[in-house]
Design a protein around this motif. Structure first.
Motif, PDB file in Angstrom:
ATOM      1  N   GLU A 149       8.505 -17.176  -1.283  1.00 19.62           N
ATOM      2  CA  GLU A 149       7.116 -17.535  -0.979  1.00 19.62           C
ATOM      3  C   GLU A 149       6.251 -16.292  -0.830  1.00 19.62           C
ATOM      4  OE1 GLU A 149       7.393 -19.864   2.540  1.00 19.62           O
ATOM      5  OE2 GLU A 149       8.237 -21.624   1.528  1.00 19.62           O
ATOM      6  N   ARG A 150       6.816 -15.205  -0.261  1.00 25.00           N
ATOM      7  CA  ARG A 150       6.040 -13.972  -0.104  1.00 25.00           C
ATOM      8  C   ARG A 150       5.740 -13.358  -1.478  1.00 25.00           C
ATOM      9  NH1 ARG A 150       3.624 -15.346   3.333  1.00 25.00           N
ATOM     10  NH2 ARG A 150       2.619 -13.295   3.360  1.00 25.00           N
ATOM     11  N   GLU A 152       5.434 -15.056  -4.276  1.00 30.04           N
ATOM     12  CA  GLU A 152       4.428 -15.931  -4.881  1.00 30.04           C
ATOM     13  C   GLU A 152       3.043 -15.644  -4.313  1.00 30.04           C
ATOM     14  OE1 GLU A 152       3.564 -20.721  -5.490  1.00 30.04           O
ATOM     15  OE2 GLU A 152       5.465 -20.028  -4.647  1.00 30.04           O
ATOM     16  N   ALA A 153       2.972 -15.325  -3.023  1.00 36.04           N
ATOM     17  CA  ALA A 153       1.681 -15.084  -2.374  1.00 36.04           C
ATOM     18  C   ALA A 153       1.006 -13.817  -2.881  1.00 36.04           C
ATOM     19  CB  ALA A 153       1.870 -15.003  -0.854  1.00 36.04           C
ATOM     20  N   HIS A 154       1.806 -12.837  -3.355  1.00 33.72           N
ATOM     21  CA  HIS A 154       1.220 -11.538  -3.723  1.00 33.72           C
ATOM     22  C   HIS A 154       1.247 -11.238  -5.215  1.00 33.72           C
ATOM     23  CE1 HIS A 154       0.633 -10.247   0.393  1.00 33.72           C
ATOM     24  NE2 HIS A 154       1.875 -10.547   0.692  1.00 33.72           N
ATOM     25  N   ALA A 155       2.007 -11.992  -5.996  1.00 33.90           N
ATOM     26  CA  ALA A 155       2.213 -11.633  -7.404  1.00 33.90           C
ATOM     27  C   ALA A 155       0.907 -11.536  -8.190  1.00 33.90           C
ATOM     28  CB  ALA A 155       3.159 -12.635  -8.058  1.00 33.90           C
ATOM     29  N   SER A 156       0.023 -12.507  -8.012  1.00 33.13           N
ATOM     30  CA  SER A 156      -1.210 -12.517  -8.804  1.00 33.13           C
ATOM     31  C   SER A 156      -2.122 -11.350  -8.444  1.00 33.13           C
ATOM     32  CB  SER A 156      -1.950 -13.841  -8.599  1.00 33.13           C
ATOM     33  OG  SER A 156      -2.327 -14.009  -7.248  1.00 33.13           O
ATOM     34  N   LYS A 157      -2.013 -10.832  -7.222  1.00 38.68           N
ATOM     35  CA  LYS A 157      -2.862  -9.715  -6.799  1.00 38.68           C
ATOM     36  C   LYS A 157      -2.508  -8.434  -7.549  1.00 38.68           C
ATOM     37  CE  LYS A 157      -2.807 -11.677  -2.122  1.00 38.68           C
ATOM     38  NZ  LYS A 157      -2.360 -11.463  -0.732  1.00 38.68           N
ATOM     39  N   LEU A 158      -1.276  -8.384  -8.081  1.00 35.65           N
ATOM     40  CA  LEU A 158      -0.805  -7.176  -8.751  1.00 35.65           C
ATOM     41  C   LEU A 158      -0.550  -7.415 -10.230  1.00 35.65           C
ATOM     42  CD1 LEU A 158       1.481  -6.290  -5.791  1.00 35.65           C
ATOM     43  CD2 LEU A 158      -0.154  -4.660  -6.719  1.00 35.65           C
ATOM     44  N   ASP A 197       6.282  -8.252   3.507  1.00 35.77           N
ATOM     45  CA  ASP A 197       5.200  -8.134   2.528  1.00 35.77           C
ATOM     46  C   ASP A 197       5.136  -6.729   1.926  1.00 35.77           C
ATOM     47  OD1 ASP A 197       4.470 -10.750   2.750  1.00 35.77           O
ATOM     48  OD2 ASP A 197       2.745 -10.391   4.048  1.00 35.77           O
ATOM     49  N   TYR A 198       5.412  -5.709   2.732  1.00 41.63           N
ATOM     50  CA  TYR A 198       5.380  -4.348   2.200  1.00 41.63           C
ATOM     51  C   TYR A 198       6.429  -4.185   1.103  1.00 41.63           C
ATOM     52  CZ  TYR A 198       6.648   0.438   1.463  1.00 41.63           C
ATOM     53  OH  TYR A 198       6.980   1.604   0.838  1.00 41.63           O
ATOM     54  N   VAL A 199       7.655  -4.634   1.358  1.00 39.13           N
ATOM     55  CA  VAL A 199       8.716  -4.490   0.359  1.00 39.13           C
ATOM     56  C   VAL A 199       8.386  -5.313  -0.888  1.00 39.13           C
ATOM     57  CG1 VAL A 199      11.165  -4.824  -0.131  1.00 39.13           C
ATOM     58  CG2 VAL A 199      10.447  -4.000   2.114  1.00 39.13           C
ATOM     59  N   VAL A 200       7.890  -6.526  -0.685  1.00 40.36           N
ATOM     60  CA  VAL A 200       7.532  -7.395  -1.809  1.00 40.36           C
ATOM     61  C   VAL A 200       6.451  -6.751  -2.670  1.00 40.36           C
ATOM     62  CG1 VAL A 200       6.360  -9.557  -2.391  1.00 40.36           C
ATOM     63  CG2 VAL A 200       8.275  -9.570  -0.774  1.00 40.36           C
ATOM     64  N   VAL A 201       5.380  -6.282  -2.037  1.00 41.78           N
ATOM     65  CA  VAL A 201       4.279  -5.661  -2.785  1.00 41.78           C
ATOM     66  C   VAL A 201       4.757  -4.394  -3.486  1.00 41.78           C
ATOM     67  CG1 VAL A 201       2.051  -4.490  -2.520  1.00 41.78           C
ATOM     68  CG2 VAL A 201       2.456  -6.685  -1.382  1.00 41.78           C
ATOM     69  N   HIS A 202       5.576  -3.607  -2.798  1.00 40.50           N
ATOM     70  CA  HIS A 202       6.130  -2.383  -3.377  1.00 40.50           C
ATOM     71  C   HIS A 202       6.867  -2.704  -4.687  1.00 40.50           C
ATOM     72  CE1 HIS A 202       8.119   1.700  -2.826  1.00 40.50           C
ATOM     73  NE2 HIS A 202       8.794   1.166  -3.838  1.00 40.50           N
ATOM     74  N   GLU A 203       7.724  -3.716  -4.650  1.00 45.27           N
ATOM     75  CA  GLU A 203       8.507  -4.032  -5.852  1.00 45.27           C
ATOM     76  C   GLU A 203       7.645  -4.681  -6.935  1.00 45.27           C
ATOM     77  OE1 GLU A 203      11.146  -2.561  -6.001  1.00 45.27           O
ATOM     78  OE2 GLU A 203      11.288  -2.108  -3.871  1.00 45.27           O
TER      79      GLU A 203
END
Length: 243
Positions: A149-150, A152-158, A197-203
């Motif tokens: 879910e995390r 999915e929440a950030h994928a479109s932003k990047l 969220d930091y690890v998710v966004v990083h990857e």
């Protein structure tokens, strides 16, 4: 062969792992503060030294950060009154005898309950391993759902949509990105959501940026302006995210 890289008075032992599947040079530091350089077969020792020179600030920050890490918690026996970590909070554990063949863990939002067979004695090593496995299994299932879910929440932003998520045990890493797949360590479920969220966004940022370049960190910072604080928290407290 073990080599040494010198940064002023600091001596950093390192090994080179030559890989036919690697196109760029990557660095990683384990908990013993030894550096591993993963390099393509076409790279030279001069290429490796150049990469180390370029990454000097990261190497120093990582090594000194490891030295400041919090001590890992003591091994649990999975007894009533102990606490289990989940999403950055500690919750009390209750152990309860039930008609179960294998220990199972449940959570009601305020407390964990470990359901055990009457033959699972508190001081028996086999029983402790069985109970620990039940706890790990619960964490892994939650991680598969919540970490997905995390992402999915950030994928479109990047601009990183259509990625798949794999929750695994990654040894000394919290996450990695490879060929459209974000792989995350299941123990991230123990961390506060802001750290997840930091690890998710990083990857996710690695979908469009192979290296930790200025463009990479600008992408991370565009989503998480305080990413440096989150990164430091993980470096200092990652040892505490254990079962």
């Amino acid at each position: 062969m073990k080599r040494q890289y010198h940064i002023g008075q600091t001596v950093v032992p390192y090994e080179i792992d030559w890989s036919a599947n690697r196109e760029t040079i990557g660095l990683s530091v384990d908990t013993s503060m030894e550096l591993t350089v993963t390099a393509p077969m076409s790279a030279t020792h001069d290429d490796v030294e150049a990469a180390l020179d370029e990454k000097q600030p990261w190497i120093l920050e990582t090594i000194y950060g490891l030295g400041e890490q919090a001590d890992p918690p003591l091994d649990k026996e999975f007894l009533s009154g102990e606490k289990l970590l989940y999403r950055g909070r500690q919750y009390h554990l209750k152990v309860q005898e039930d008609d179960v063949s294998e220990p199972t863990l449940s959570f009601d939002g305020n407390r964990f309950t470990l359901h055990v067979h009457r033959f699972d004695k508190p001081d028996d090593d086999v029983s402790i391993r069985r109970k620990r496995q039940a706890v790990v299994d619960w964490y892994i299932e939650r991680a598969k759902s919540e970490l997905g879910e995390r992402v999915e929440a950030h994928a479109s932003k990047l601009d990183a949509t259509a990625v798949t998520v794999d929750v695994v045990d990654l040894d000394n890493r919290w996450g990695e990105y490879q060929a459209g797949t974000v792989r995350l360590h299941w123990r991230l479920i123990l961390a506060p959501v802001r750290i997840q969220d930091y690890v998710v966004v990083h990857e996710l940022a690695h979908k469009n940026h192979d290296e930790h370049s200025a463009g990479f960190w600008n992408a991370v910072g565009s989503v998480l302006p305080d990413y440096k604080d989150r990164r430091r928290w993980l470096r200092l407290n990652g040892n505490t995210l254990t079962v």
